[in-house]
Design an enzyme around this catalytic site. Sequence first.
Site, PDB file in Angstrom:
ATOM      1  N   ASP A  57     -14.489 -22.520  14.280  1.00 49.65           N
ATOM      2  CA  ASP A  57     -15.406 -23.338  13.445  1.00 49.65           C
ATOM      3  C   ASP A  57     -16.457 -22.307  12.966  1.00 49.65           C
ATOM      4  OD1 ASP A  57     -13.767 -25.505  13.038  1.00 49.65           O
ATOM      5  OD2 ASP A  57     -15.331 -26.700  13.933  1.00 49.65           O
ATOM      6  N   CYS A  67       3.609 -34.498  -5.433  1.00 51.86           N
ATOM      7  CA  CYS A  67       3.100 -35.256  -4.568  1.00 51.86           C
ATOM      8  C   CYS A  67       1.509 -35.460  -4.906  1.00 51.86           C
ATOM      9  CB  CYS A  67       3.094 -35.344  -3.176  1.00 51.86           C
ATOM     10  SG  CYS A  67       2.454 -36.254  -2.042  1.00 51.86           S
ATOM     11  N   CYS A  92      -7.533 -41.501  -1.097  1.00 51.14           N
ATOM     12  CA  CYS A  92      -8.771 -41.356  -0.506  1.00 51.14           C
ATOM     13  C   CYS A  92      -9.948 -42.461  -0.908  1.00 51.14           C
ATOM     14  CB  CYS A  92      -9.415 -39.872  -0.781  1.00 51.14           C
ATOM     15  SG  CYS A  92     -11.065 -39.717  -0.525  1.00 51.14           S
ATOM     16  N   CYS A 147     -16.880 -37.413   1.115  1.00 58.30           N
ATOM     17  CA  CYS A 147     -16.068 -37.392   2.109  1.00 58.30           C
ATOM     18  C   CYS A 147     -16.304 -38.246   3.355  1.00 58.30           C
ATOM     19  CB  CYS A 147     -15.438 -36.084   2.788  1.00 58.30           C
ATOM     20  SG  CYS A 147     -14.154 -35.957   3.997  1.00 58.30           S
TER      21      CYS A 147
HETATM   22  C1  B12 Z   1     -17.250 -27.714   6.870  1.00 58.89           C
HETATM   23  C2  B12 Z   1     -15.762 -28.243   7.598  1.00 58.89           C
HETATM   24  C3  B12 Z   1     -15.500 -29.684   7.204  1.00 58.89           C
HETATM   25  C4  B12 Z   1     -16.581 -30.322   5.897  1.00 58.89           C
HETATM   26  C5  B12 Z   1     -15.913 -29.773   4.902  1.00 58.89           C
HETATM   27  C6  B12 Z   1     -14.387 -29.934   4.588  1.00 58.89           C
HETATM   28  C7  B12 Z   1     -13.921 -28.986   3.526  1.00 58.89           C
HETATM   29  N1  B12 Z   1     -12.717 -29.229   2.938  1.00 58.89           N
HETATM   30  O1  B12 Z   1     -14.577 -28.279   3.162  1.00 58.89           O
HETATM   31  C8  B12 Z   1     -16.083 -31.768   6.578  1.00 58.89           C
HETATM   32  C9  B12 Z   1     -17.163 -32.385   7.607  1.00 58.89           C
HETATM   33  C10 B12 Z   1     -16.052 -32.824   5.185  1.00 58.89           C
HETATM   34  C11 B12 Z   1     -14.807 -31.565   7.348  1.00 58.89           C
HETATM   35  C12 B12 Z   1     -13.919 -32.704   7.421  1.00 58.89           C
HETATM   36  C13 B12 Z   1     -12.835 -32.352   8.077  1.00 58.89           C
HETATM   37  N2  B12 Z   1     -12.214 -31.385   8.838  1.00 58.89           N
HETATM   38 CO1  B12 Z   1     -13.505 -29.890   8.867  1.00 58.89          CO
HETATM   39  N3  B12 Z   1     -14.030 -28.077   8.867  1.00 58.89           N
HETATM   40  C14 B12 Z   1     -15.039 -27.481   8.446  1.00 58.89           C
HETATM   41  C15 B12 Z   1     -15.226 -25.843   8.443  1.00 58.89           C
HETATM   42  C16 B12 Z   1     -16.287 -25.790   9.615  1.00 58.89           C
HETATM   43  C17 B12 Z   1     -15.611 -25.271   7.307  1.00 58.89           C
HETATM   44  C18 B12 Z   1     -14.518 -25.323   6.014  1.00 58.89           C
HETATM   45  C19 B12 Z   1     -15.122 -24.720   4.772  1.00 58.89           C
HETATM   46  O2  B12 Z   1     -15.685 -23.573   4.822  1.00 58.89           O
HETATM   47  N4  B12 Z   1     -14.914 -25.433   3.634  1.00 58.89           N
HETATM   48  C20 B12 Z   1     -15.515 -24.746   2.489  1.00 58.89           C
HETATM   49  C21 B12 Z   1     -14.481 -25.052   1.461  1.00 58.89           C
HETATM   50  C22 B12 Z   1     -14.487 -24.683   0.100  1.00 58.89           C
HETATM   51  O3  B12 Z   1     -13.226 -24.660   1.948  1.00 58.89           O
HETATM   52  P1  B12 Z   1     -11.858 -25.315   2.082  1.00 58.89           P
HETATM   53  O4  B12 Z   1     -11.968 -26.851   1.807  1.00 58.89           O
HETATM   54  O5  B12 Z   1     -11.120 -24.787   3.330  1.00 58.89           O
HETATM   55  O6  B12 Z   1     -11.324 -24.947   0.643  1.00 58.89           O
HETATM   56  C23 B12 Z   1     -10.447 -23.824   0.469  1.00 58.89           C
HETATM   57  C24 B12 Z   1      -9.249 -24.265  -0.171  1.00 58.89           C
HETATM   58  O7  B12 Z   1      -9.030 -25.636  -0.381  1.00 58.89           O
HETATM   59  C25 B12 Z   1      -8.958 -23.348  -1.419  1.00 58.89           C
HETATM   60  N5  B12 Z   1      -9.251 -23.761  -2.706  1.00 58.89           N
HETATM   61  C26 B12 Z   1     -10.250 -25.041  -3.042  1.00 58.89           C
HETATM   62  N6  B12 Z   1      -9.955 -25.338  -4.299  1.00 58.89           N
HETATM   63  C27 B12 Z   1      -9.141 -24.274  -4.707  1.00 58.89           C
HETATM   64  C28 B12 Z   1      -9.190 -24.313  -6.113  1.00 58.89           C
HETATM   65  C29 B12 Z   1      -8.283 -23.114  -6.488  1.00 58.89           C
HETATM   66  C30 B12 Z   1      -7.796 -22.738  -7.913  1.00 58.89           C
HETATM   67  C31 B12 Z   1      -7.878 -22.343  -5.359  1.00 58.89           C
HETATM   68  C32 B12 Z   1      -7.197 -20.875  -5.826  1.00 58.89           C
HETATM   69  C33 B12 Z   1      -8.205 -22.433  -4.065  1.00 58.89           C
HETATM   70  C34 B12 Z   1      -8.899 -23.466  -3.873  1.00 58.89           C
HETATM   71  O8  B12 Z   1     -10.134 -22.302  -1.228  1.00 58.89           O
HETATM   72  C35 B12 Z   1     -11.329 -22.814  -0.615  1.00 58.89           C
HETATM   73  C36 B12 Z   1     -11.909 -21.918  -0.122  1.00 58.89           C
HETATM   74  O9  B12 Z   1     -12.719 -21.355  -0.854  1.00 58.89           O
HETATM   75  C37 B12 Z   1     -13.873 -25.578   8.994  1.00 58.89           C
HETATM   76  C38 B12 Z   1     -13.563 -24.596  10.056  1.00 58.89           C
HETATM   77  C39 B12 Z   1     -13.955 -23.220   9.422  1.00 58.89           C
HETATM   78  N7  B12 Z   1     -14.703 -22.511   9.769  1.00 58.89           N
HETATM   79  O10 B12 Z   1     -13.032 -22.860   8.496  1.00 58.89           O
HETATM   80  C40 B12 Z   1     -13.285 -26.979   9.508  1.00 58.89           C
HETATM   81  C41 B12 Z   1     -11.685 -27.365   9.518  1.00 58.89           C
HETATM   82  C42 B12 Z   1     -11.425 -27.132   8.265  1.00 58.89           C
HETATM   83  N8  B12 Z   1     -11.810 -28.875   9.721  1.00 58.89           N
HETATM   84  C43 B12 Z   1     -10.872 -29.439  10.142  1.00 58.89           C
HETATM   85  C44 B12 Z   1     -10.623 -30.745  10.426  1.00 58.89           C
HETATM   86  C45 B12 Z   1      -9.386 -31.121  11.409  1.00 58.89           C
HETATM   87  C46 B12 Z   1     -11.181 -31.559   9.659  1.00 58.89           C
HETATM   88  C47 B12 Z   1     -10.967 -32.998   9.518  1.00 58.89           C
HETATM   89  C48 B12 Z   1      -9.232 -33.425   9.530  1.00 58.89           C
HETATM   90  C49 B12 Z   1     -11.566 -33.904  10.750  1.00 58.89           C
HETATM   91  C50 B12 Z   1     -11.560 -35.466  10.544  1.00 58.89           C
HETATM   92  N9  B12 Z   1     -10.484 -36.006  10.747  1.00 58.89           N
HETATM   93  O11 B12 Z   1     -12.525 -36.127   9.838  1.00 58.89           O
HETATM   94  C51 B12 Z   1     -11.340 -33.317   8.227  1.00 58.89           C
HETATM   95  C52 B12 Z   1     -10.542 -33.282   7.012  1.00 58.89           C
HETATM   96  C53 B12 Z   1     -11.109 -33.425   5.761  1.00 58.89           C
HETATM   97  C54 B12 Z   1     -10.361 -32.740   4.480  1.00 58.89           C
HETATM   98  N10 B12 Z   1      -9.501 -33.297   3.834  1.00 58.89           N
HETATM   99  O12 B12 Z   1     -10.663 -31.429   4.586  1.00 58.89           O
HETATM  100  C55 B12 Z   1      -9.885 -28.341  10.591  1.00 58.89           C
HETATM  101  C56 B12 Z   1      -8.761 -28.344   9.698  1.00 58.89           C
HETATM  102  C57 B12 Z   1      -7.366 -27.829  10.399  1.00 58.89           C
HETATM  103  C58 B12 Z   1      -6.350 -28.037   9.215  1.00 58.89           C
HETATM  104  N11 B12 Z   1      -4.806 -28.457   9.836  1.00 58.89           N
HETATM  105  O13 B12 Z   1      -6.390 -27.634   8.068  1.00 58.89           O
HETATM  106  C59 B12 Z   1     -10.754 -26.671  10.514  1.00 58.89           C
HETATM  107  C60 B12 Z   1     -10.091 -25.589  10.116  1.00 58.89           C
HETATM  108  C61 B12 Z   1     -11.428 -27.019  11.843  1.00 58.89           C
HETATM  109  C62 B12 Z   1     -10.487 -26.203  13.016  1.00 58.89           C
HETATM  110  N12 B12 Z   1     -11.189 -25.010  13.545  1.00 58.89           N
HETATM  111  O14 B12 Z   1      -9.410 -26.715  13.273  1.00 58.89           O
HETATM  112  N13 B12 Z   1     -14.683 -30.380   7.834  1.00 58.89           N
HETATM  113  S1  SF4 Z   2      -0.096 -36.082   0.440  1.00 60.11           S
HETATM  114 FE1  SF4 Z   2      -1.547 -34.533  -0.488  1.00 60.11          FE
HETATM  115  S2  SF4 Z   2      -1.153 -32.717   0.865  1.00 60.11           S
HETATM  116 FE2  SF4 Z   2       0.265 -34.140   1.573  1.00 60.11          FE
HETATM  117  S3  SF4 Z   2       2.086 -33.341   0.403  1.00 60.11           S
HETATM  118 FE3  SF4 Z   2       1.082 -34.755  -0.842  1.00 60.11          FE
HETATM  119  S4  SF4 Z   2      -0.413 -33.920  -2.121  1.00 60.11           S
HETATM  120 FE4  SF4 Z   2       0.307 -32.370  -0.454  1.00 60.11          FE
HETATM  121  S1  SF4 Z   3     -10.887 -37.122   5.107  1.00 61.36           S
HETATM  122 FE1  SF4 Z   3     -12.318 -37.135   3.247  1.00 61.36          FE
HETATM  123  S2  SF4 Z   3     -10.868 -36.755   1.666  1.00 61.36           S
HETATM  124 FE2  SF4 Z   3      -9.633 -37.238   3.305  1.00 61.36          FE
HETATM  125  S3  SF4 Z   3      -9.272 -39.331   2.917  1.00 61.36           S
HETATM  126 FE3  SF4 Z   3     -10.855 -39.210   4.152  1.00 61.36          FE
HETATM  127  S4  SF4 Z   3     -12.650 -39.528   2.762  1.00 61.36           S
HETATM  128 FE4  SF4 Z   3     -10.731 -38.824   1.600  1.00 61.36          FE
END
Ligand code: B12
Ligand code: SF4
Ligand code: SF4
Length: 379
Positions: A150, A222, A229, A245
């Site tokens: 993280d 899908c 959500c 979220c």
């Molecule tokens: C901050 C954070 C959160 C925040 C924000 C989540 C988020 N989606 O950003 C909150 C508190 C909401 C959260 C929730 C959860 N989290 Co969290 N979180 C983090 C953390 C610390 C940073 C994530 C981050 O940098 N987000 C910034 C956004 C922009 O990045 P991203 O969502 O990953 O998006 C990338 C892609 O989706 C893609 N993308 C997005 N849009 C688009 C569009 C285009 C066109 C393209 C090309 C790409 C693209 O690019 C993005 C990066 O720039 C990571 C650990 C880490 N250091 O990475 C754990 C992590 C992501 N979390 C994790 C978990 C388990 C969860 C939860 C399941 C926990 C829970 N049960 O409540 C939920 C899941 C919610 C969800 N649907 O994401 C795991 C995910 C494991 C996995 N299998 O993916 C991680 C990796 C922690 C770990 N070490 O295991 N989390």
């Molecule tokens: S539920 Fe969401 S993440 Fe899972 S297969 Fe369908 S679109 Fe992809």
């Molecule tokens: S973890 Fe966040 S994005 Fe996923 S269903 Fe729950 S509220 Fe929605």
Amino acid sequence: MRPQAPTQLFRDLSTRIKRCARDAGFDLCGIAPIHDFAELHVFPAWIADGKHGEMKYMEACDEAGDLKRASLARVAPWARSVIVCAINYNTAHPYSTQTADASRGWISRYAWAREDYHDAVLRRLKQIENELRGLLDATGDSLQLRSYVDTGPLIERVYAKYAGIGWIGKNTCIINQQLGSWLFLGVILTSLVLANDGFTRNDLMEDELMADLPAPDRCGTCTRCITACPTQAIVAPGELDARLCISYLTIEKRGEIPDDLRSGIGRHVFGCDICQDVCPWNRKAPVTSAPEFEPREGLVNPALDWLAEMQQEGFRDLFRGSPVRRAKLSGLRRNAVVAMGNSGDQKFMPTLKRLCDDPDPVVAEHARWAVETLDPPLV
Ligand code: B12
Ligand code: SF4
Ligand code: SF4
């Protein structure tokens, strides 16, 4: 005996690393290069739009003013490869969407564990680190390794994708075709130039490689997660507005939860699993073999009044070494009170009325909201 020549040792190093990962208890391990991946370009706009809410640590910048998490090559110029490990944390308990009882809370699957995943994953990463150091000490090569769960200057899921661990689903989670998405990620930044040659699964034959790089997107048409959500937090496929979220609102958000988002929180008291519960790739998700992810007593569908009335000592004892500590007692009680308000169950009314005068002003304010929600004033 002369030490083994470095070239000979390096040739099969990525295979050795994956074997170490398996011995340490990881289910998946792959290697990603350091690169300016397209996904990283999304991040600055995401931050500029404020979609990270109050998670200030996401805004950390390097000396040039660039976001650290989007510029690993500049923040850690010595790093050449990222070892990405994943471990299954799924336990044999029903999904949140399989329990209809609104008078019970929901603590997300990852958080009910006996051990905090940060510790459980880091311990395993350190085991790999130690083995690697032992292996490379013999060659006299200088080696830099840094393990993170993280907290590193990188967006782990992007590197997981390019290491072949899984694709980034529309729900933004890393999904592995065989294991689903109940995976914790851990990364080791390394100065070694390692072969990016696919990932290994520990239940496959010795060293069998899965060579799809990056992991192909299997979401197809899908959209279940987006539809399911409750707070419409998935604003576009793969893009989350963290401010909406439930996971953010119940874990990271301090103080008051915005009024208009409270009803969407439903019975969630810590985190949210809905967008993974409904994902077809988790329908047959295997169960973990790591005992530390089994739930602590009372945390699967917990009693809401128990949580709402918890005192500091009980909180400390129950959640010692648990990720739930992040919400602090005040946050957990606040969340339980909101869930009681959403339950439609009048049995909570006496407790809620008492909590309207709670010394914690945040709990008291949410209790007043919950009373009104359960028993709306006649107009
Ligand atoms: C901050 C954070 C959160 C925040 C924000 C989540 C988020 N989606 O950003 C909150 C508190 C909401 C959260 C929730 C959860 N989290 Co969290 N979180 C983090 C953390 C610390 C940073 C994530 C981050 O940098 N987000 C910034 C956004 C922009 O990045 P991203 O969502 O990953 O998006 C990338 C892609 O989706 C893609 N993308 C997005 N849009 C688009 C569009 C285009 C066109 C393209 C090309 C790409 C693209 O690019 C993005 C990066 O720039 C990571 C650990 C880490 N250091 O990475 C754990 C992590 C992501 N979390 C994790 C978990 C388990 C969860 C939860 C399941 C926990 C829970 N049960 O409540 C939920 C899941 C919610 C969800 N649907 O994401 C795991 C995910 C494991 C996995 N299998 O993916 C991680 C990796 C922690 C770990 N070490 O295991 N989390
Ligand atoms: S539920 Fe969401 S993440 Fe899972 S297969 Fe369908 S679109 Fe992809
Ligand atoms: S973890 Fe966040 S994005 Fe996923 S269903 Fe729950 S509220 Fe929605």
